[in-house]
Every structure is written in structure tokens, then in C-alpha cells.
Scaffold this motif. Sequence first.
Motif, mmCIF file in Angstrom:
data_model
loop_
_atom_site.group_PDB
_atom_site.id
_atom_site.type_symbol
_atom_site.label_atom_id
_atom_site.label_comp_id
_atom_site.label_asym_id
_atom_site.label_seq_id
_atom_site.Cartn_x
_atom_site.Cartn_y
_atom_site.Cartn_z
ATOM 1 N N TYR A 1 0.840 -1.211 0.000
ATOM 2 C CA TYR A 1 0.000 0.000 0.000
ATOM 3 C C TYR A 1 0.872 1.256 0.000
ATOM 4 O O TYR A 1 0.559 2.239 -0.657
ATOM 5 C CB TYR A 1 -0.931 0.047 1.220
ATOM 6 C CG TYR A 1 -1.791 -1.170 1.425
ATOM 7 C CD1 TYR A 1 -2.254 -1.906 0.341
ATOM 8 C CD2 TYR A 1 -2.162 -1.589 2.698
ATOM 9 C CE1 TYR A 1 -3.050 -3.023 0.529
ATOM 10 C CE2 TYR A 1 -2.968 -2.699 2.896
ATOM 11 C CZ TYR A 1 -3.406 -3.417 1.818
ATOM 12 O OH TYR A 1 -4.194 -4.513 2.006
ATOM 13 N N ASN B 1 -5.785 2.430 4.755
ATOM 14 C CA ASN B 1 -6.899 2.204 3.837
ATOM 15 C C ASN B 1 -8.195 2.347 4.628
ATOM 16 O O ASN B 1 -8.270 1.911 5.784
ATOM 17 C CB ASN B 1 -6.798 0.813 3.201
ATOM 18 C CG ASN B 1 -5.657 0.730 2.207
ATOM 19 O OD1 ASN B 1 -5.049 1.748 1.858
ATOM 20 N ND2 ASN B 1 -5.349 -0.479 1.759
ATOM 21 N N TYR C 1 -10.973 0.882 4.733
ATOM 22 C CA TYR C 1 -11.757 -0.255 5.220
ATOM 23 C C TYR C 1 -11.283 -0.749 6.584
ATOM 24 O O TYR C 1 -12.043 -1.380 7.309
ATOM 25 C CB TYR C 1 -11.810 -1.396 4.184
ATOM 26 C CG TYR C 1 -10.465 -1.889 3.719
ATOM 27 C CD1 TYR C 1 -9.738 -2.832 4.434
ATOM 28 C CD2 TYR C 1 -9.909 -1.401 2.541
ATOM 29 C CE1 TYR C 1 -8.509 -3.271 3.999
ATOM 30 C CE2 TYR C 1 -8.685 -1.837 2.094
ATOM 31 C CZ TYR C 1 -7.982 -2.768 2.823
ATOM 32 O OH TYR C 1 -6.754 -3.190 2.393
ATOM 33 N N TYR C 2 -10.025 -0.442 6.944
ATOM 34 C CA TYR C 2 -9.565 -0.819 8.291
ATOM 35 C C TYR C 2 -10.286 0.028 9.337
ATOM 36 O O TYR C 2 -10.675 -0.465 10.389
ATOM 37 C CB TYR C 2 -8.048 -0.653 8.416
ATOM 38 C CG TYR C 2 -7.286 -1.644 7.580
ATOM 39 C CD1 TYR C 2 -7.199 -2.988 7.964
ATOM 40 C CD2 TYR C 2 -6.678 -1.268 6.393
ATOM 41 C CE1 TYR C 2 -6.521 -3.908 7.186
ATOM 42 C CE2 TYR C 2 -6.000 -2.180 5.604
ATOM 43 C CZ TYR C 2 -5.929 -3.496 6.005
ATOM 44 O OH TYR C 2 -5.258 -4.415 5.222
#
Length: 340
Positions: A164, A218, A220-221
Motif C-alpha cells: 500500500y 486504507n 476499510y480498516y
Amino acid sequence: MTVLKGIALALASLLAGPVSAQDQVLNLYSSRHYQTDEALYSNFTKSTGIKINRIEGGEDPLIERIRNEGARSPADVLITVDAGRLWRAEQLGLFQPVKSATLEARIPANLREPSGLWYGFSTRARVIAYNKAKVQPGEIRNYEDLADAKWKGRVCMRSSTNIYNLSLLGALIDHLGEAKAEAWAKGVHANLAQEPKGGDTDQLKAVAAGQCDVTVSNQYYYARLLRSEKPDERQVADKIGIVFPNQATWGTHVNISGAGVLKNAPNRQAAIKFLEYLASDEAQRYFADGNNEWPAVANVKIENPVLKQLGEFKRDQLNVAVLGKNQPSSQKLYDRVAWK
Ligand SMILES: [Fe+2]
């Protein structure tokens, strides 16, 4: 049965050909393991009659496995995360190009490999997360700000070898040029509160615990923590504010979960059908929501409460394939500034 009917039936089966008879199964190699994927796969089987054999594994080990299986690999489709990782598989020659009018119409051009080697099916944003007790809203707006001496000793970041962060720097190289991107990496590294360790969730927890004030993660974490059944995880999310960086410039860095048809796919037609199915409205919702991501296809309505709460934002329009192409440069720059 009349003779005529018999001939018609024989002709029909001849036209359908032996290919479709072979193509009743699909071997899917996936690093996903979400509950919504069950519905995703069973709906595909229901509508096409094609059975899915699923092989699950870690991202890099799956790529390694396909490489080792070589020409005899049963793998038809690889699903994995991050354009940088799809690029790695591409570099190993694992994919074959797919031309599909459906995929070209549905998947935005910047979210797929230009020659059709792989396609993005959901998007994720690398956001800035800050401790609400220590940072005022508006105090940090851009990725560039993380390199400002103002944040000395206040930044947490994971390792530079993480895909990432390699992709994020790949985007910065494209927008700023190598010299400025290196200066950024050097500045951020000088601001670190601690040596890089752990994953995105660990950085968010460190921010909530006051070990540092800002990080990148990110989205979604953050969403997972906010939707967690564990009260202590929800408390972590409650302490954190989220910024979509670079809204006044090129937009927030966006990456993908994606898939491609493998070079030696024994069931090529089924594999293409599956990718086209993943681009359908229904599949897009399951696929994106399984990991609190956004659909890649425009105008697919999302129900995810955290994503709705985060709202709309300006996205980087850079073709995600560039993130892979810039990966060697990214790693070189990180190494040069001694970011572990
Ligand atoms: Fe992840």
C-alpha cells in the motif's frame, strides 16, 4: 421425436460445441475470504451453471503458487488486492489479455490494465487518520503535509515494503516527480514517532492510544473498527478523524481489488464470464461491501453505513497500472531515505 426435431437438437448441441461442455467449472484463486463472497459465488453458479472451485491463500503466496504450477496450473482467475500486486503477477507473465465489451463499458479505464491483463472490481482509498483530541479538523489536508516539520515525532507509518505504501509513493512520483517524492519520503521518515511496525490497523490503534497523532490507512480498516462487535475496537475508531487527502489538488490516492484471467487457464470462457459477472450491479455490491470498499462500476448504489458516512470525495484519476510501473522507483526512494 420427429426427424426434423432430432436434427434441430443435434445441430443445437453442435453449435454450442465442446467448449461449453468443458467450461462447467471455474478454478478461482483468491486472497479474499469474506462472508458476502459466498452469495457472490453461489449466484454466479445459479445463473451460469458453472461451478466454482475456490483456492484461498495469502496474496503473495498465491502468486508464487501459480508461478510454480506453471503451464499445468489449473488456475483460471486470480483475485487479489492492490494494483501493485496485480502488476507483480503481470511481470511474472501470469495473465493473458481479455477483450470484453462488457468489461470495457463497465470498468472505468483508469481502474484496469490498458491491454486487459487485469481489471479492478472495487476501490479503496488511502486516507489520513488523526487523533481527534490532538489535531483540529482542517489542520492536515494533504499527503504532502505529513512531511512538514510541524509533525515531527507525531507520525506513525507502516513499513515501506508494504504494497500500500509502495503504491502510494508510486502515485506521488507520478504527480510530483521523483525528486519531490523522495523529499516527501525523507520528510515523513524524519517525522516518525516510532520505527515502522505492524499493519494499518496497528497504526490506527497507535493514533488512538496517543503514540502518534497522524497516520495513513486504507479506509476499510477504519470501517472494520467502527463496525466491530468489540467495544474496545469501536472506541479506537471513535477517537479517530478521517481526512480524504488532496481534495484541492489531484485527489485522494485510490487503489483496487482486482482480478485477471491466467495465461494457462483451462476454462478460459468461464473465466471471462466470471469477470463479466463481477462487473454486474449485483456482484459489485457484494464484492465491494465484503471489505467495506466502493464498487468500481459507476452508479452502483451502496448501502454500507460507514462509507455513506464518509461521503463523496475527489479521487485521483491516475491509471492504477502506473502504481505498478512505479514500484521499483518507489522501493528505491524508500531505501534511499532509510525508511524500513
Ligand atoms: Fe488490506
